[in-house]
Motif scaffolding. Structure first.
Motif, short mmCIF file in Angstrom:
data_model
loop_
_atom_site.label_atom_id
_atom_site.label_comp_id
_atom_site.label_asym_id
_atom_site.label_seq_id
_atom_site.Cartn_x
_atom_site.Cartn_y
_atom_site.Cartn_z
N LEU A 23 0.83 -1.21 0.00
CA LEU A 23 0.00 0.00 0.00
C LEU A 23 0.86 1.26 0.00
N VAL A 24 1.93 1.25 0.80
CA VAL A 24 2.84 2.39 0.83
C VAL A 24 3.50 2.58 -0.54
N TRP A 25 3.91 1.49 -1.16
CA TRP A 25 4.55 1.56 -2.48
C TRP A 25 3.60 2.18 -3.51
N VAL A 26 2.37 1.71 -3.53
CA VAL A 26 1.39 2.25 -4.48
C VAL A 26 1.12 3.72 -4.16
N GLY A 27 1.03 4.05 -2.89
CA GLY A 27 0.81 5.44 -2.51
C GLY A 27 1.96 6.35 -2.91
N LEU A 28 3.18 5.85 -2.80
CA LEU A 28 4.33 6.67 -3.19
C LEU A 28 4.36 6.92 -4.70
N TRP A 29 3.95 5.95 -5.46
CA TRP A 29 3.93 6.11 -6.92
C TRP A 29 2.71 6.89 -7.37
N GLY A 30 1.65 6.88 -6.58
CA GLY A 30 0.48 7.71 -6.89
C GLY A 30 -0.47 7.14 -7.92
N SER A 31 -0.30 5.89 -8.34
CA SER A 31 -1.24 5.31 -9.30
C SER A 31 -1.44 3.83 -8.97
N LEU A 32 -2.68 3.40 -9.12
CA LEU A 32 -3.03 2.01 -8.82
C LEU A 32 -3.15 1.25 -10.14
N SER A 33 -2.00 0.88 -10.68
CA SER A 33 -1.98 0.07 -11.91
C SER A 33 -1.58 -1.35 -11.54
N PRO A 34 -1.93 -2.33 -12.37
CA PRO A 34 -1.55 -3.71 -12.07
C PRO A 34 -0.03 -3.90 -11.96
N ALA A 35 0.71 -3.25 -12.82
CA ALA A 35 2.18 -3.37 -12.77
C ALA A 35 2.73 -2.76 -11.48
N ASN A 36 2.19 -1.62 -11.10
CA ASN A 36 2.63 -0.96 -9.87
C ASN A 36 2.29 -1.80 -8.65
N LEU A 37 1.10 -2.40 -8.65
CA LEU A 37 0.67 -3.26 -7.55
C LEU A 37 1.55 -4.51 -7.45
N LEU A 38 1.86 -5.14 -8.57
CA LEU A 38 2.71 -6.32 -8.57
C LEU A 38 4.15 -6.00 -8.15
N ALA A 39 4.65 -4.85 -8.63
CA ALA A 39 6.01 -4.45 -8.24
C ALA A 39 6.07 -4.17 -6.73
N GLY A 40 5.04 -3.52 -6.20
CA GLY A 40 4.99 -3.26 -4.76
C GLY A 40 4.88 -4.54 -3.96
N LEU A 41 4.09 -5.49 -4.46
CA LEU A 41 3.95 -6.77 -3.78
C LEU A 41 5.26 -7.55 -3.79
N ALA A 42 5.95 -7.55 -4.94
CA ALA A 42 7.23 -8.26 -5.03
C ALA A 42 8.27 -7.63 -4.11
N LEU A 43 8.32 -6.31 -4.09
CA LEU A 43 9.28 -5.61 -3.22
C LEU A 43 8.95 -5.85 -1.75
N ALA A 44 7.67 -5.82 -1.40
CA ALA A 44 7.27 -6.06 -0.01
C ALA A 44 7.64 -7.48 0.42
#
Length: 164
Positions: A23-44
């Motif tokens: 959630l923090v990753w998506v919030g920092l990037w400012g957009s809820l895209s599937p790629a952004n969500l997957l990248a945040g999940l992988a990093l988390a």
């Protein structure tokens, strides 16, 4: 096959940590895209697996009324200390600073950390060192001249008492 209760709690904490970090990753990037969500999940997942948190030893139970009283007293301490620091900054008197040693009653890492954080949040006092083995805090106090060392020591012990 069921998990041991301690393992079940650790697993729940990891799931919560992964969700929060995503959630923090998506919030920092400012957009809820599937790629952004997957990248945040992988990093988390990478962060949680590579940097495991130690277990916290907590023998008490949270009490909402006492927690509210702790928060209210913290707000009062913040207002009073901010006013004192502002008056000290505007005045012509040179403050007498000191580092005081406060031996805490509890030797728990959790209570030591919470007390140190609350003491450091109040303007005019900073925890310089926390000695885990002896349960001692070394606190830098901005102006000792007005109220004295013992008054500041009692204030730190009062914060610890509210935390306990």
């Amino acid at each position: 096959m069921s998990l041991h209760p301690r393992r079940r709690g650790a697993l729940a904490f990891q799931v919560t940590s992964v969700a929060w970090l995503t959630l923090v990753w998506v919030g920092l990037w400012g957009s809820l895209s599937p790629a952004n969500l997957l990248a945040g999940l992988a990093l988390a997942l990478l962060v949680v697996r590579s940097l495991p948190m130690p277990a916290i030893d907590f023998h008490g139970r949270p009490r909402p009324g006492r927690l509210l009283a702790l928060a209210g007293r913290l707000v009062i301490d913040l207002v009073v200390a901010s006013t004192q620091v502002a008056l000290l900054a505007l005045g012509r008197r040179t403050p007498q600073s000191a580092v005081i040693r406060v031996a805490l009653r509890s030797h728990s890492d959790l209570y030591l950390t919470l007390t140190a954080q609350l003491v450091s949040l109040v303007p005019g006092s900073v925890v310089v060192e926390a000695h885990r083995i002896s349960g001692t805090l070394y606190v830098h106090v901005l102006d000792v001249g007005r109220s004295g060392v013992e008054e500041h020591r009692r204030a730190v012990l009062a914060i610890e008492e509210r935390v306990l």
